[in-house]
Design an enzyme around this catalytic site. Structure first.
Site, PDB file in Angstrom:
ATOM      1  N   GLU A   1      -5.995 -36.256 -21.046  1.00  0.00           N
ATOM      2  CA  GLU A   1      -4.933 -35.739 -21.900  1.00  0.00           C
ATOM      3  C   GLU A   1      -4.858 -36.680 -23.100  1.00  0.00           C
ATOM      4  O   GLU A   1      -4.750 -37.895 -22.914  1.00  0.00           O
ATOM      5  CB  GLU A   1      -3.609 -35.735 -21.126  1.00  0.00           C
ATOM      6  CG  GLU A   1      -2.503 -35.114 -21.933  1.00  0.00           C
ATOM      7  CD  GLU A   1      -1.147 -35.117 -21.231  1.00  0.00           C
ATOM      8  OE1 GLU A   1      -1.077 -35.507 -20.049  1.00  0.00           O
ATOM      9  OE2 GLU A   1      -0.176 -34.734 -21.896  1.00  0.00           O
TER      10      GLU A   1
ATOM     11  N   ARG B   1      -7.421 -43.434  -7.091  1.00  0.00           N
ATOM     12  CA  ARG B   1      -7.447 -43.993  -8.438  1.00  0.00           C
ATOM     13  C   ARG B   1      -7.581 -45.503  -8.377  1.00  0.00           C
ATOM     14  O   ARG B   1      -7.165 -46.152  -7.424  1.00  0.00           O
ATOM     15  CB  ARG B   1      -6.253 -43.543  -9.267  1.00  0.00           C
ATOM     16  CG  ARG B   1      -4.888 -43.918  -8.768  1.00  0.00           C
ATOM     17  CD  ARG B   1      -3.794 -43.098  -9.476  1.00  0.00           C
ATOM     18  NE  ARG B   1      -3.549 -43.518 -10.844  1.00  0.00           N
ATOM     19  CZ  ARG B   1      -3.579 -42.692 -11.900  1.00  0.00           C
ATOM     20  NH1 ARG B   1      -3.863 -41.424 -11.735  1.00  0.00           N
ATOM     21  NH2 ARG B   1      -3.320 -43.131 -13.096  1.00  0.00           N
TER      22      ARG B   1
ATOM     23  N   LYS C   1      -1.089 -44.563 -18.959  1.00  0.00           N
ATOM     24  CA  LYS C   1      -0.954 -44.475 -20.413  1.00  0.00           C
ATOM     25  C   LYS C   1       0.505 -44.606 -20.843  1.00  0.00           C
ATOM     26  O   LYS C   1       0.795 -45.161 -21.891  1.00  0.00           O
ATOM     27  CB  LYS C   1      -1.554 -43.158 -20.912  1.00  0.00           C
ATOM     28  CG  LYS C   1      -3.074 -43.226 -20.984  1.00  0.00           C
ATOM     29  CD  LYS C   1      -3.663 -41.914 -21.443  1.00  0.00           C
ATOM     30  CE  LYS C   1      -3.613 -40.906 -20.322  1.00  0.00           C
ATOM     31  NZ  LYS C   1      -4.168 -39.610 -20.654  1.00  0.00           N
TER      32      LYS C   1
HETATM   33  P1  ATP Z   1      -2.352 -41.942 -17.003  1.00  0.00           P
HETATM   34  O1  ATP Z   1      -1.351 -42.130 -15.923  1.00  0.00           O
HETATM   35  O2  ATP Z   1      -2.981 -43.207 -17.440  1.00  0.00           O
HETATM   36  O3  ATP Z   1      -1.875 -41.095 -18.138  1.00  0.00           O
HETATM   37  P2  ATP Z   1      -3.690 -39.633 -16.176  1.00  0.00           P
HETATM   38  O4  ATP Z   1      -4.327 -39.317 -14.886  1.00  0.00           O
HETATM   39  O5  ATP Z   1      -2.439 -38.910 -16.504  1.00  0.00           O
HETATM   40  O6  ATP Z   1      -3.521 -41.174 -16.257  1.00  0.00           O
HETATM   41  P3  ATP Z   1      -5.532 -38.250 -17.795  1.00  0.00           P
HETATM   42  O7  ATP Z   1      -5.799 -38.364 -19.235  1.00  0.00           O
HETATM   43  O8  ATP Z   1      -4.923 -37.003 -17.290  1.00  0.00           O
HETATM   44  O9  ATP Z   1      -4.661 -39.479 -17.392  1.00  0.00           O
HETATM   45  O10 ATP Z   1      -6.833 -38.616 -16.951  1.00  0.00           O
HETATM   46  C1  ATP Z   1      -8.103 -38.085 -17.174  1.00  0.00           C
HETATM   47  C2  ATP Z   1      -8.903 -38.250 -15.920  1.00  0.00           C
HETATM   48  O11 ATP Z   1      -8.997 -39.620 -15.583  1.00  0.00           O
HETATM   49  C3  ATP Z   1      -8.234 -37.550 -14.751  1.00  0.00           C
HETATM   50  O12 ATP Z   1      -9.212 -36.818 -14.060  1.00  0.00           O
HETATM   51  C4  ATP Z   1      -7.694 -38.660 -13.919  1.00  0.00           C
HETATM   52  O13 ATP Z   1      -7.711 -38.321 -12.565  1.00  0.00           O
HETATM   53  C5  ATP Z   1      -8.624 -39.818 -14.242  1.00  0.00           C
HETATM   54  N1  ATP Z   1      -7.926 -41.090 -14.079  1.00  0.00           N
HETATM   55  C6  ATP Z   1      -6.816 -41.489 -14.709  1.00  0.00           C
HETATM   56  N2  ATP Z   1      -6.417 -42.697 -14.273  1.00  0.00           N
HETATM   57  C7  ATP Z   1      -7.330 -43.091 -13.350  1.00  0.00           C
HETATM   58  C8  ATP Z   1      -7.471 -44.245 -12.515  1.00  0.00           C
HETATM   59  N3  ATP Z   1      -6.609 -45.249 -12.563  1.00  0.00           N
HETATM   60  N4  ATP Z   1      -8.524 -44.304 -11.683  1.00  0.00           N
HETATM   61  C9  ATP Z   1      -9.420 -43.298 -11.643  1.00  0.00           C
HETATM   62  N5  ATP Z   1      -9.340 -42.182 -12.385  1.00  0.00           N
HETATM   63  C10 ATP Z   1      -8.302 -42.067 -13.233  1.00  0.00           C
HETATM   64 MG    MG Z   2      -2.227 -36.931 -16.956  1.00  0.00          MG
END
Ligand code: ATP
Ligand code: MG
Length: 567
Positions: A37, A266, A276
């Site tokens: 995102e 994760r 983020k």
């Molecule tokens: P954040 O909480 O940092 O915003 P998010 O999962 O909401 O993380 P996205 O941009 O939606 O962020 O993530 C893109 C991809 O990266 C998703 O498939 C998510 O599962 C993966 N991802 C995000 N954070 C991690 C992590 N700490 N370890 C492994 N994969 C991750």
């Molecule tokens: Mg997300």
């Protein structure tokens, strides 16, 4: 790193994919996607997902990994983030080729499918407001209540959805909800909202839409439209999988592909946060110098700090993929960059906190060239010149007037070897009369000891040094962890995180000096400063003639034990 090491072991996801391919599922194709995102910069957790998705695809002929921006929330997204994500994925060494997409590319089909869900009796327009909806939702132990609008005629829902799209209503007035099961033990299945009204400008579609699909609705359909075979995501989406499958099953008449969602744990890294939202809070508060602050766990922060793409990929390989919690010690990340730089970084000398030394046995105008190898094991990195002169500098902490036991460096009357040069003896200690501080040492050198140990006595210590007149000033930025606690994620409450910050996370040493040849290096250049660690020319503050170096990592693991500097 050898090619061998880059081959990822067969984790449970790779086993599933290998089975599917051998059974000819999805016509034997492997198509994955990395779906960020665009609401912040990528972090080390994303690197895990990137390495997995691009990695798995690259292991099959014709394998493909799409970069897809999951841009269904225009309120939190920005073009700046899109650009940074593209830069970071490329920098990590991955290539989506022509397969870069946006969920917003599919807003039109997503909308069409929503009408279809209504027509088939699988969705309805609801008038409950946010509060009421929460009330009706029920709890983990209690079933929810059905919305009074749940059974409104299909034609009425269709008409309302069209008028929602046309912009007739204010935000919050109506939502489109899937009609599933308010008694489901899985709250995600209790008639979730799939469209909401948002009169917001979108970075891709501008003012074209005033209704936006929810993540859960858009994600599965985007996957299907792209022909994704394996939709790999983190475990928090496990409870969303029934909804993912429910939506695709309802649309199986119009979608030819039903990707398989597979979840893995994760990455959580000690002494930092990988969210983020939290990283954004750090940036906004000014606690750090932007998303690419070298203390940040972002890809851009790690890059500025001196991490290499191969070190980050190796880290992701070592942590592996599984469903068990993936809490990783910082020392593992540090050992990956250390192992990489140990092989590739040229050596040089820097004196971070200088103490002047006058070699009384060297004449004022004397300047002899000494040669120093740039890497002890790799002659291909060549050598450089050092200058042997009367006035030199050494590290202040390499001299002790009252040495502790085991101190092997310079003491009054004692000897030490200068790296790449001679053995010197400290004959006199000069102090500031007022403060008593040591301001200069007077030493003599043994001309028989260039690159050779004296035969009649043992000199144990070796220290680094620089010729004063043929060195130049540099600013050195030394870092500790941003947080003073190993699990800041858990201790973070609301937006009150300042008490978790380590006040010593950045130290700026402005009196440091480096070899004169290092004055004008391009940003990103990495050296090992002997006995000190690895240092990278900063991309933000360094300028020609005024170098600024970030300390990437120390020479050895300093976690949990006192760093041993006696060698
Ligand atoms: P954040 O909480 O940092 O915003 P998010 O999962 O909401 O993380 P996205 O941009 O939606 O962020 O993530 C893109 C991809 O990266 C998703 O498939 C998510 O599962 C993966 N991802 C995000 N954070 C991690 C992590 N700490 N370890 C492994 N994969 C991750
Ligand atoms: Mg997300």
């Amino acid at each position: 790193m050898s090619n061998n090491e880059e081959v990822a072991p067969l984790d449970f996801i790779r086993q599933i994919v290998a089975n599917d391919v051998s059974e000819g599922k999805h016509q034997g194709r492997v198509v994955t996607r990395f779906p960020p995102e665009p609401n912040g910069f990528l972090h080390i957790g994303h690197a895990k997902s990137i390495c997995l998705n691009f990695g798995v695809a690259s292991e099959y002929p014709g394998g493909q990994c799409n970069l897809r921006f999951d841009d269904t929330n225009p309120l939190k997204e920005e073009d700046l983030y899109i650009q940074s994500i593209r830069t970071d994925v490329k920098w990590l060494g991955f290539d989506w080729q022509e397969h870069m997409y946006y969920a917003s590319d599919y807003f039109e089909p997503l909308y069409k499918f929503a009408e279809r869900l209504i027509e088939d009796g699988h969705a309805f327009v609801c008038e409950l407001n946010v509060e009421q909806m929460r009330e009706y939702r029920g709890t983990l132990t209690e079933a929810g209540k059905e919305s009074p609008w749940r059974n409104r005629p299909m034609a009425e829902s269709l008409d309302l959805l069209r008028r929602m799209r046309a912009g007739e209503f204010p935000e919050g007035r109506y939502t489109l909800r899937a009609k599933i099961d308010m008694a489901s033990p899985n709250i995600n299945m209790r008639d979730p909202v799939i469209y909401r009204i948002l009169h917001a400008h979108h970075h891709q579609t501008a003012g074209q839409w005033c209704i936006y699909p929810t993540y859960d609705y858009a994600h599965c359909i985007s996957d299907a439209l792209e022909g994704i075979t394996h939709s790999l995501c983190t475990l928090e989406f496990e409870d969303h999988r029934p909804l993912y499958d429910w939506i695709l099953d309802r649309l199986s008449g119009v979608l030819s592909c039903h990707p398989q969602q597979i979840e893995f744990s994760r990455l959580v890294l000690e002494y930092t946060v990988v969210s983020k939202r939290k990283l954004n809070a750090l940036v906004r508060s000014g606690a750090v110098d932007g998303w690419d602050d070298p203390r940040m766990p972002t890809i851009s922060g790690l890059r500025r700090r001196g991490y290499t793409p191969s070190a980050i990929r190796e880290f992701c390989r070592r942590i592996g993929i599984s469903k068990t919690p993936n809490n990783v010690e910082l020392s593992l990340l540090e050992s990956c960059i250390r192992d990489d730089l140990e092989q590739h970084a040229p050596r040089a000398m820097a004196v971070l906190n200088p103490l002047k030394v006058v070699i009384t046995t060297v004449a004022e105008e004397h300047c002899a060239e000494l040669s120093a190898a740039n890497h002890p094991q790799n002659p291909a990195l060549g050598s450089r010149k050092l200058y042997w002169m009367r006035e030199i500098i050494i590290e202040r902490e390499d001299f002790a007037e009252n040495p502790p036991k085991q101190f092997k460096r310079l003491v009054p009357g004692g000897e030490v070897r200068l790296r790449h040069a001679y053995v010197i003896r400290c004959d006199e200690v000069i102090k500031d009369p007022a403060s008593g501080e040591v301001v200069e040492l007077r030493c003599s050198h043994d001309p028989a000891t260039l690159h050779a140990n004296p035969s009649d006595r043992k000199v144990k210590g070796v220290i680094h040094w620089l010729p004063l007149a043929r060195s130049c000033p540099a600013e050195i930025r030394s870092y500790e962890t941003l947080f003073n606690t190993a699990n800041p994620d858990e201790e973070w409450q609301g937006d009150d995180f300042t008490r978790l910050l380590n006040p010593n996370s950045l130290q700026i040493l402005s009196a440091s000096r480096i070899e004169e040849g290092l004055q004008n290096l391009p940003p990103g250049t990495i050296y090992q400063f002997e006995r000190q660690g690895y240092f990278c020319v900063d991309s933000k503050y360094s300028s020609p003639g005024k170098p600024v170096f970030n300390r990437t990592v120390g020479l050895r693991d300093s976690w949990g034990k006192q760093q041993n500097k006696e060698s």
